[in-house]
Motif scaffolding. Structure first.
Motif, PDB file in Angstrom:
ATOM      1  N   GLU A  87      60.105 -27.787 -36.359  1.00 47.48           N
ATOM      2  CA  GLU A  87      61.077 -27.172 -37.263  1.00 47.48           C
ATOM      3  C   GLU A  87      62.237 -26.563 -36.480  1.00 47.48           C
ATOM      4  O   GLU A  87      63.417 -26.756 -36.814  1.00 47.48           O
ATOM      5  CB  GLU A  87      60.405 -26.075 -38.096  1.00 47.48           C
ATOM      6  CG  GLU A  87      61.373 -25.342 -39.028  1.00 47.48           C
ATOM      7  CD  GLU A  87      60.767 -24.109 -39.667  1.00 47.48           C
ATOM      8  OE1 GLU A  87      61.416 -23.538 -40.556  1.00 47.48           O
ATOM      9  OE2 GLU A  87      59.659 -23.703 -39.263  1.00 47.48           O
ATOM     10  N   GLU A  88      61.914 -25.838 -35.403  1.00 46.00           N
ATOM     11  CA  GLU A  88      62.963 -25.187 -34.627  1.00 46.00           C
ATOM     12  C   GLU A  88      63.818 -26.205 -33.870  1.00 46.00           C
ATOM     13  O   GLU A  88      65.044 -26.096 -33.845  1.00 46.00           O
ATOM     14  CB  GLU A  88      62.353 -24.182 -33.641  1.00 46.00           C
ATOM     15  CG  GLU A  88      63.406 -23.381 -32.905  1.00 46.00           C
ATOM     16  CD  GLU A  88      62.826 -22.294 -32.015  1.00 46.00           C
ATOM     17  OE1 GLU A  88      63.619 -21.622 -31.332  1.00 46.00           O
ATOM     18  OE2 GLU A  88      61.588 -22.128 -31.997  1.00 46.00           O
ATOM     19  N   VAL A  89      63.169 -27.208 -33.268  1.00 47.64           N
ATOM     20  CA  VAL A  89      63.913 -28.231 -32.523  1.00 47.64           C
ATOM     21  C   VAL A  89      64.836 -29.001 -33.470  1.00 47.64           C
ATOM     22  O   VAL A  89      66.013 -29.222 -33.160  1.00 47.64           O
ATOM     23  CB  VAL A  89      62.958 -29.200 -31.798  1.00 47.64           C
ATOM     24  CG1 VAL A  89      63.734 -30.374 -31.196  1.00 47.64           C
ATOM     25  CG2 VAL A  89      62.191 -28.466 -30.693  1.00 47.64           C
ATOM     26  N   ASP A  90      64.316 -29.386 -34.637  1.00 48.38           N
ATOM     27  CA  ASP A  90      65.142 -30.111 -35.614  1.00 48.38           C
ATOM     28  C   ASP A  90      66.337 -29.272 -36.042  1.00 48.38           C
ATOM     29  O   ASP A  90      67.459 -29.783 -36.180  1.00 48.38           O
ATOM     30  CB  ASP A  90      64.302 -30.500 -36.837  1.00 48.38           C
ATOM     31  CG  ASP A  90      63.320 -31.622 -36.543  1.00 48.38           C
ATOM     32  OD1 ASP A  90      63.449 -32.257 -35.473  1.00 48.38           O
ATOM     33  OD2 ASP A  90      62.419 -31.858 -37.373  1.00 48.38           O
ATOM     34  N   TYR A  91      66.087 -27.978 -36.246  1.00 46.70           N
ATOM     35  CA  TYR A  91      67.182 -27.113 -36.673  1.00 46.70           C
ATOM     36  C   TYR A  91      68.239 -26.998 -35.580  1.00 46.70           C
ATOM     37  O   TYR A  91      69.449 -27.029 -35.859  1.00 46.70           O
ATOM     38  CB  TYR A  91      66.664 -25.720 -37.042  1.00 46.70           C
ATOM     39  CG  TYR A  91      67.765 -24.824 -37.564  1.00 46.70           C
ATOM     40  CD1 TYR A  91      68.133 -24.851 -38.910  1.00 46.70           C
ATOM     41  CD2 TYR A  91      68.480 -23.991 -36.704  1.00 46.70           C
ATOM     42  CE1 TYR A  91      69.172 -24.061 -39.391  1.00 46.70           C
ATOM     43  CE2 TYR A  91      69.511 -23.205 -37.162  1.00 46.70           C
ATOM     44  CZ  TYR A  91      69.856 -23.245 -38.515  1.00 46.70           C
ATOM     45  OH  TYR A  91      70.890 -22.472 -38.974  1.00 46.70           O
ATOM     46  N   LEU A  92      67.791 -26.874 -34.329  1.00 49.03           N
ATOM     47  CA  LEU A  92      68.742 -26.760 -33.222  1.00 49.03           C
ATOM     48  C   LEU A  92      69.595 -28.019 -33.091  1.00 49.03           C
ATOM     49  O   LEU A  92      70.791 -27.945 -32.774  1.00 49.03           O
ATOM     50  CB  LEU A  92      67.989 -26.480 -31.915  1.00 49.03           C
ATOM     51  CG  LEU A  92      67.438 -25.048 -31.783  1.00 49.03           C
ATOM     52  CD1 LEU A  92      66.487 -24.957 -30.601  1.00 49.03           C
ATOM     53  CD2 LEU A  92      68.574 -24.044 -31.638  1.00 49.03           C
ATOM     54  N   MET A  93      68.989 -29.174 -33.333  1.00 47.68           N
ATOM     55  CA  MET A  93      69.758 -30.423 -33.297  1.00 47.68           C
ATOM     56  C   MET A  93      70.769 -30.463 -34.441  1.00 47.68           C
ATOM     57  O   MET A  93      71.908 -30.902 -34.267  1.00 47.68           O
ATOM     58  CB  MET A  93      68.816 -31.631 -33.360  1.00 47.68           C
ATOM     59  CG  MET A  93      67.960 -31.816 -32.126  1.00 47.68           C
ATOM     60  SD  MET A  93      68.946 -32.046 -30.640  1.00 47.68           S
ATOM     61  CE  MET A  93      67.888 -31.250 -29.419  1.00 47.68           C
ATOM     62  N   GLU A  94      70.353 -30.010 -35.619  1.00 49.22           N
ATOM     63  CA  GLU A  94      71.281 -29.955 -36.753  1.00 49.22           C
ATOM     64  C   GLU A  94      72.411 -28.973 -36.492  1.00 49.22           C
ATOM     65  O   GLU A  94      73.573 -29.228 -36.829  1.00 49.22           O
ATOM     66  CB  GLU A  94      70.531 -29.556 -38.038  1.00 49.22           C
ATOM     67  CG  GLU A  94      69.659 -30.652 -38.623  1.00 49.22           C
ATOM     68  CD  GLU A  94      70.467 -31.901 -38.990  1.00 49.22           C
ATOM     69  OE1 GLU A  94      71.583 -31.754 -39.541  1.00 49.22           O
ATOM     70  OE2 GLU A  94      69.983 -33.014 -38.711  1.00 49.22           O
TER      71      GLU A  94
END
Length: 289
Positions: A87-94
């Motif tokens: 969740e955190e990695v995906d958010y950082l990419m977004e």
């Protein structure tokens, strides 16, 4: 906004001018630590802490601009960060995609300020759409030269050094360079930061006293300041205090600067040109995919 234009008080401007009367570091690096702890302290989601962290970067770039600092390198995303929750990695990419899209929207302002954006790291590890936006930003600003912003994204120093060694070995295998050509200068010129001078000052926030695999080769003679503040709480006074510390230590830093120049053959210069062209072609490829 990538660089905010928040008004400074007369007292802040006065203090900036006092510090500018001394020697100002040309290149400052930041380990922007403490976003997640700031979120916890403020009863936010962790991802909201990262948004606050980017906002603080925008402010800090303005302060650096006002101080006359010519180059800034920030540790935005470590390869180790991929181990965090999905969740955190995906958010950082977004978040990265959103900010690089915003950069395109602010193109006129970025070009007017003369900001050159470079992204250092293993871009092959990033999602294709993120890579594309990053490459477009790098290409768009490559000829600017008033302020250089290096963003370490999908970066660790160990990966950087490993990549440099592989490139040098490949150069020897192809006959582009000789084993005797390998020295400290050549290794430095094969790093992701090959077009940057070594940082004069490194600032790490959050009170942590470690380097977290950031610019380990480049900071051999860098003045280091560990600030007891979470990154989103970093302010102009913390930056001025760090620069003042650098000024106090400047004479000692200069004692250890190398005095012997390492001459390089035409063969080595051609190899370095080959590496530059290879990297540029890779960025062009990312932008077109």
């Amino acid at each position: 906004m990538w660089i905010v234009e928040s008004p400074l008080s007369y007292f802040q401007k006065f203090c900036i001018n006092i510090v500018k009367a001394g020697r100002v570091p040309r290149h400052v690096a930041f380990i922007m630590d403490g976003n997640r702890r700031y979120a916890t302290k403020s009863n936010m989601r962790k991802v909201e802490g990262h948004v606050k962290g980017f906002d603080k970067l925008s402010q800090t770039l303005q302060w650096c601009f006002e101080l006359g600092i010519q180059e800034v390198t920030v540790y935005a995303f470590s390869i180790e960060n991929f181990k965090r929750s999905k969740e955190e990695v995906d958010y950082l990419m977004e978040l990265a995609k959103e900010k690089f899209r915003k950069l395109h929207d602010e193109k006129n302002k970025i070009m007017e300020l003369g900001v050159c954006i470079r992204v250092i790291g293993n871009l092959d590890l990033l999602p294709e759409d993120t890579r594309k936006l990053i490459a477009e930003a790098v290409i768009m600003t490559k000829d600017n030269n008033k302020l250089f912003l290096n963003i370490a994204f999908a970066y660790t120093s160990r990966d950087e050094l490993t990549t440099a060694v592989k490139n040098i070995l490949k150069g020897v295998e192809l006959g582009l360079i000789n084993p005797d050509d390998i020295n400290e200068k050549l290794i430095s010129q094969c790093l992701y930061t090959n077009h940057s001078r070594d940082p004069d000052l490194l600032v790490r926030t959050s009170g942590e006293v470690r380097f977290s695999d950031f610019l380990l080769w480049q900071i051999w003679n860098t003045n280091v300041c560990f600030a007891e503040v979470l990154w989103p709480d970093f302010c102009l006074w913390h930056l001025l205090a760090s620069v003042f510390q650098y000024q106090r230590c400047y004479a000692d830093i200069q004692k250890y600067q190398p005095t012997q120049k390492i001459e390089q053959s035409t063969k080595v210069k051609k190899f370095l040109q080959y590496l530059d062209e290879k990297r540029s072609a890779q960025i062009e490829m990312y932008a077109k995919t």
